[in-house]
Design a protein around this motif. Sequence first.
Motif, PDB file in Angstrom:
ATOM      1  N   VAL A  36     126.945 106.919 -17.117  1.00 42.73           N
ATOM      2  CA  VAL A  36     125.681 106.269 -16.962  1.00 42.73           C
ATOM      3  C   VAL A  36     125.003 106.309 -18.328  1.00 42.73           C
ATOM      4  CG1 VAL A  36     123.197 106.834 -16.129  1.00 42.73           C
ATOM      5  CG2 VAL A  36     125.219 106.822 -14.487  1.00 42.73           C
ATOM      6  N   GLU A  37     125.038 107.668 -19.217  1.00 39.87           N
ATOM      7  CA  GLU A  37     124.394 107.610 -20.493  1.00 39.87           C
ATOM      8  C   GLU A  37     125.283 106.754 -21.556  1.00 39.87           C
ATOM      9  OE1 GLU A  37     121.523 109.319 -21.288  1.00 39.87           O
ATOM     10  OE2 GLU A  37     121.512 110.130 -19.271  1.00 39.87           O
ATOM     11  N   LEU A  38     126.394 106.537 -21.267  1.00 40.43           N
ATOM     12  CA  LEU A  38     127.162 105.810 -22.345  1.00 40.43           C
ATOM     13  C   LEU A  38     126.759 104.460 -22.261  1.00 40.43           C
ATOM     14  CD1 LEU A  38     129.272 105.931 -24.387  1.00 40.43           C
ATOM     15  CD2 LEU A  38     131.047 105.769 -22.576  1.00 40.43           C
ATOM     16  N   ALA A  39     126.667 103.870 -20.760  1.00 35.12           N
ATOM     17  CA  ALA A  39     126.176 102.604 -20.447  1.00 35.12           C
ATOM     18  C   ALA A  39     124.964 102.102 -21.245  1.00 35.12           C
ATOM     19  CB  ALA A  39     126.404 102.198 -19.130  1.00 35.12           C
ATOM     20  N   LYS A  40     124.318 103.050 -21.192  1.00 33.15           N
ATOM     21  CA  LYS A  40     122.734 102.636 -21.788  1.00 33.15           C
ATOM     22  C   LYS A  40     122.999 102.393 -23.273  1.00 33.15           C
ATOM     23  CE  LYS A  40     120.272 105.975 -18.629  1.00 33.15           C
ATOM     24  NZ  LYS A  40     119.471 106.978 -18.467  1.00 33.15           N
TER      25      LYS A  40
ATOM     26  N   LYS B 274     124.803  99.036 -24.020  1.00 38.59           N
ATOM     27  CA  LYS B 274     123.849  97.868 -24.000  1.00 38.59           C
ATOM     28  C   LYS B 274     123.046  97.999 -25.214  1.00 38.59           C
ATOM     29  CE  LYS B 274     120.415  95.729 -20.784  1.00 38.59           C
ATOM     30  NZ  LYS B 274     119.834  96.090 -19.621  1.00 38.59           N
ATOM     31  N   GLU B 275     122.435  99.095 -25.652  1.00 42.10           N
ATOM     32  CA  GLU B 275     121.443  99.231 -26.732  1.00 42.10           C
ATOM     33  C   GLU B 275     122.062  98.774 -27.962  1.00 42.10           C
ATOM     34  OE1 GLU B 275     118.884 102.468 -28.957  1.00 42.10           O
ATOM     35  OE2 GLU B 275     119.418 102.755 -26.978  1.00 42.10           O
ATOM     36  N   ARG B 276     123.203  99.528 -28.344  1.00 43.97           N
ATOM     37  CA  ARG B 276     123.772  99.204 -29.720  1.00 43.97           C
ATOM     38  C   ARG B 276     124.678  98.005 -29.878  1.00 43.97           C
ATOM     39  NH1 ARG B 276     124.925 105.333 -31.676  1.00 43.97           N
ATOM     40  NH2 ARG B 276     126.444 104.051 -33.063  1.00 43.97           N
ATOM     41  N   LEU B 277     125.429  97.813 -28.745  1.00 47.76           N
ATOM     42  CA  LEU B 277     126.632  96.681 -28.999  1.00 47.76           C
ATOM     43  C   LEU B 277     126.168  95.733 -28.204  1.00 47.76           C
ATOM     44  CD1 LEU B 277     129.689  98.959 -28.204  1.00 47.76           C
ATOM     45  CD2 LEU B 277     128.997  97.980 -30.359  1.00 47.76           C
ATOM     46  N   GLY B 278     125.223  95.756 -27.246  1.00 43.91           N
ATOM     47  CA  GLY B 278     124.797  94.341 -26.641  1.00 43.91           C
ATOM     48  C   GLY B 278     124.485  93.375 -27.509  1.00 43.91           C
TER      49      GLY B 278
ATOM     50  N   ASP C 253     127.659  91.187 -29.104  1.00 45.62           N
ATOM     51  CA  ASP C 253     128.601  90.260 -28.283  1.00 45.62           C
ATOM     52  C   ASP C 253     128.108  90.718 -26.860  1.00 45.62           C
ATOM     53  OD1 ASP C 253     130.604  89.261 -26.670  1.00 45.62           O
ATOM     54  OD2 ASP C 253     131.541  88.650 -28.706  1.00 45.62           O
ATOM     55  N   PRO C 254     127.632  89.587 -26.005  1.00 39.97           N
ATOM     56  CA  PRO C 254     127.546  89.645 -24.691  1.00 39.97           C
ATOM     57  C   PRO C 254     128.394  90.491 -23.793  1.00 39.97           C
ATOM     58  CG  PRO C 254     127.757  87.231 -25.181  1.00 39.97           C
ATOM     59  CD  PRO C 254     127.862  88.119 -26.353  1.00 39.97           C
ATOM     60  N   VAL C 255     129.763  90.256 -24.326  1.00 42.07           N
ATOM     61  CA  VAL C 255     130.768  91.115 -23.318  1.00 42.07           C
ATOM     62  C   VAL C 255     130.342  92.598 -23.448  1.00 42.07           C
ATOM     63  CG1 VAL C 255     132.324  91.822 -25.379  1.00 42.07           C
ATOM     64  CG2 VAL C 255     133.329  91.277 -23.033  1.00 42.07           C
ATOM     65  N   PHE C 256     129.569  93.065 -24.191  1.00 47.54           N
ATOM     66  CA  PHE C 256     129.543  94.420 -24.136  1.00 47.54           C
ATOM     67  C   PHE C 256     128.255  94.942 -23.198  1.00 47.54           C
ATOM     68  CE2 PHE C 256     131.152  94.462 -28.487  1.00 47.54           C
ATOM     69  CZ  PHE C 256     132.455  95.420 -28.075  1.00 47.54           C
ATOM     70  N   THR C 257     127.259  93.774 -23.281  1.00 55.13           N
ATOM     71  CA  THR C 257     126.094  93.752 -22.047  1.00 55.13           C
ATOM     72  C   THR C 257     126.497  93.812 -20.668  1.00 55.13           C
ATOM     73  OG1 THR C 257     124.695  92.806 -23.674  1.00 55.13           O
ATOM     74  CG2 THR C 257     123.853  92.941 -21.296  1.00 55.13           C
ATOM     75  N   ARG C 258     127.628  92.977 -20.578  1.00 57.39           N
ATOM     76  CA  ARG C 258     128.351  92.732 -19.237  1.00 57.39           C
ATOM     77  C   ARG C 258     129.303  94.403 -18.941  1.00 57.39           C
ATOM     78  NH1 ARG C 258     129.300  87.380 -21.298  1.00 57.39           N
ATOM     79  NH2 ARG C 258     131.442  88.078 -21.861  1.00 57.39           N
ATOM     80  N   ALA C 259     129.670  94.665 -20.021  1.00 57.25           N
ATOM     81  CA  ALA C 259     130.627  95.879 -19.618  1.00 57.25           C
ATOM     82  C   ALA C 259     129.368  97.057 -19.176  1.00 57.25           C
ATOM     83  CB  ALA C 259     131.472  96.376 -20.843  1.00 57.25           C
ATOM     84  N   ALA C 260     128.381  97.169 -19.891  1.00 57.92           N
ATOM     85  CA  ALA C 260     127.214  98.299 -19.756  1.00 57.92           C
ATOM     86  C   ALA C 260     127.043  98.215 -18.109  1.00 57.92           C
ATOM     87  CB  ALA C 260     126.182  98.115 -20.426  1.00 57.92           C
TER      88      ALA C 260
END
Length: 353
Positions: free
Chosen positions: A310-314, A317-321, A324-331
Motif C-alpha cells: 500500500v505504501e509503495l503504491a502511493k 504513483k507519485e514519483r513514477l506516474g 509513464d502512465p504504465v506506472f499509474t496503472r501499476a500503482a
Amino acid sequence: MSLENIRDDEVDIVIGALHSDLTTFMNEWKPMFCRFHLIIVKDPDLKEELRIPDGFNLNVYTKSDIDQVVGSSTSILFSGYSCRYFGYLVSQKRYIISMDDDCIPARDNKGFLVDAIAQHISNLSTPATPFFFNTLYDPFREGADFVRGYPFSLRSGVQCALSCGLWLNLADYDAPTQALKPEQRNSLYVDAVMTVPAAAMLPISGINVAFNREVLGPALIPALRLAGEGKLRWETMEDIWCGMCVKFVCDHLGLGVKTGLPYVWRNDRGNAIESLKKEWEGVKLMEEVVPFFQSVRLPASAATAEDCIVELAKVVKERLGAVDPVFTRAAGAMLDWVRLWKSVGSGASSLRA
C-alpha cells in the motif's frame, strides 16, 4: 533432500496453464508432485479444454472461477503468465511453489533428477543471511558452515521468505541477448544456494519460484503490464516488477531471499527477434525503475507485506506516474491486489472447476 520440517499439507504447487495438453508435463513431474496438492489455473484466453492425466490431487480454476472470485471491479488481469497469481490468491497453504508448464525436471551433474520441490522447501525452511555474505554460500546446507570472520551475532540468520530457482537449457535472457546469441543455452549446473544480500535488487521469474505465502504473499503482485504485452516470456514484465517489489518488501521487513538451486529444464519457445518489438518498452522502463527502488524508503509503520505494498503504491504513483502512465496503472493494480488479498478469504479455496 529431507522434507521433515514441512508437512505435505502446508504446500500448494501452483501451475499456470498456457498450453492445453499438460499430459507430458504432469507425467514428468509426477514423482515430485504426487505428494502435494496442485492448483492449476487455466489462462482465461486459452480456448481448448485442458488435458490432465489422472493420479494427482488437484483443483483446476478456469475463467468462470476467476470472474466469480475477482469480479469486474479490479484493474488486475489474470491472463497469460499472470494467471498463476490467481492460484496464489486462492491458496490457503503456508508455502507456494510455482512452476510453469513448459518446464520439466532437470538433472544434476551426476545425471540424477533434481527434486525441485524438496530443494525449494529446504531453502524456505532454513534461515537466510542477507546482512553479511558467506563466501561458502548457504551455510545451512549439509557440509557447509560459516567462514572465518563471519560475525557470530548474525549467524542465526533471518527467516527465508522467497526461493528463486534457475533454469537449464533456455536461460532467462532478455530478447536482445537471446536475439544476438540465438544458439546460446545454459548447460552450467552450479551446485550452490546463496542469500541475495540486503539492498541488492533482482528480477525474479515466476517459472520456478517458491515463497512463504503467510508472510510474503501480498507482495507478489501481477501489477505492471506492458501496452503490447504478449504470451511469451520475453514479452512480459509483470514478474520483473514483482521481483523488484518483493525484494524491496523483504529488505524492509528483514526477510531473506535465496537463489541458485533448484534448477529446472526449460524448453525452447518463441522468437526472440519478434518478441523484441514488444519487450523494448520494458527495457526502457527499467532505467526508471532501478533508481526508484534505490532511493525509496517506507515508514517504520509498514509492518506487514500488505502495509508495504500500500505504501509503495502511493510512492509509485507519485514519483513514477509522471514518467509513464504504465506506472499509474501499476500503482492502482497494487492497491487492488491488496484489497483482493484481504477479501477473498477461505471462500475462494472451496471453488471446484
